[in-house]
Scaffold this motif. Structure first.
Motif, PDB file in Angstrom:
ATOM      1  N   GLY A   7       0.797  -1.218   0.000  1.00 38.74           N
ATOM      2  CA  GLY A   7       0.000   0.000   0.000  1.00 38.74           C
ATOM      3  C   GLY A   7       0.830   1.268   0.000  1.00 38.74           C
ATOM      4  N   TYR A   8       2.145   1.129  -0.112  1.00 42.70           N
ATOM      5  CA  TYR A   8       3.049   2.290  -0.126  1.00 42.70           C
ATOM      6  C   TYR A   8       3.847   2.306  -1.420  1.00 42.70           C
ATOM      7  N   ILE A  38       5.650   6.621   0.893  1.00 44.30           N
ATOM      8  CA  ILE A  38       4.393   7.299   1.198  1.00 44.30           C
ATOM      9  C   ILE A  38       3.235   6.388   0.808  1.00 44.30           C
ATOM     10  N   GLU A  39       2.170   6.489   1.560  1.00 47.78           N
ATOM     11  CA  GLU A  39       0.980   5.696   1.307  1.00 47.78           C
ATOM     12  C   GLU A  39       0.408   6.044  -0.067  1.00 47.78           C
ATOM     13  N   LYS A  40       0.069   5.033  -0.862  1.00 44.71           N
ATOM     14  CA  LYS A  40      -0.447   5.266  -2.216  1.00 44.71           C
ATOM     15  C   LYS A  40      -1.687   6.154  -2.220  1.00 44.71           C
ATOM     16  N   THR A  41      -2.531   6.024  -1.216  1.00 43.99           N
ATOM     17  CA  THR A  41      -3.778   6.808  -1.171  1.00 43.99           C
ATOM     18  C   THR A  41      -3.524   8.303  -1.000  1.00 43.99           C
ATOM     19  N   LYS A  42      -2.345   8.674  -0.537  1.00 43.85           N
ATOM     20  CA  LYS A  42      -2.031  10.097  -0.312  1.00 43.85           C
ATOM     21  C   LYS A  42      -1.317  10.738  -1.496  1.00 43.85           C
ATOM     22  N   MET A  43      -1.004   9.956  -2.506  1.00 43.25           N
ATOM     23  CA  MET A  43      -0.206  10.480  -3.615  1.00 43.25           C
ATOM     24  C   MET A  43      -0.929  11.529  -4.446  1.00 43.25           C
ATOM     25  N   ASP A  51       3.787  12.478   6.719  1.00 40.20           N
ATOM     26  CA  ASP A  51       3.246  11.329   6.000  1.00 40.20           C
ATOM     27  C   ASP A  51       4.327  10.399   5.464  1.00 40.20           C
ATOM     28  N   LEU A  52       5.567  10.849   5.484  1.00 41.76           N
ATOM     29  CA  LEU A  52       6.667  10.042   4.956  1.00 41.76           C
ATOM     30  C   LEU A  52       7.126   9.031   5.996  1.00 41.76           C
ATOM     31  N   ILE A  53       7.450   7.826   5.520  1.00 45.78           N
ATOM     32  CA  ILE A  53       8.034   6.825   6.414  1.00 45.78           C
ATOM     33  C   ILE A  53       9.354   6.350   5.825  1.00 45.78           C
ATOM     34  N   ASN A  54      10.149   5.717   6.664  1.00 49.91           N
ATOM     35  CA  ASN A  54      11.456   5.183   6.250  1.00 49.91           C
ATOM     36  C   ASN A  54      12.264   6.225   5.479  1.00 49.91           C
TER      37      ASN A  54
END
Length: 90
Positions: A7-8, A38-43, A51-54
């Motif tokens: 999902g990212y 980033i989560e695909k739904t937020k793109m 919202d960023l991870i890693n």
């Protein structure tokens, strides 16, 4: 580049800063590389740094150093477009 979670999407942004680093903990460099997911739904929406991870940041002093860094991250350099073929940065 594969994301660590379903999902990212994983992104790699390469910047060429116009100024010297402000903070002492940042080495002198010509290229700054930001690797994040980033989560695909937020793109399609506005997203912030929260919202960023890693998130990882790398630095390179030369173009050769940048290419070496990208290769060490298993990035296919052939998939990048030429700067004159894109509208970014504006």
């Amino acid at each position: 580049m594969e994301p660590t979670l379903d999902g990212y999407r994983r992104w790699l942004a390469i910047y060429q800063p116009k100024h010297e680093p402000i903070r002492d903990c940042v080495p002198a460099h010509v290229y700054s590389v930001l690797d994040f997911e980033i989560e695909k739904t937020k793109m399609d929406d506005y997203f912030s740094g929260e919202d960023l991870i890693n998130e990882r940041r790398y630095y390179a002093k030369t173009e050769e150093g940048l290419f070496s860094l990208l290769e060490s991250l298993n990035i296919d350099l052939g998939k990048f477009t030429y700067p004159w073929k894109c509208d970014y940065p504006l």
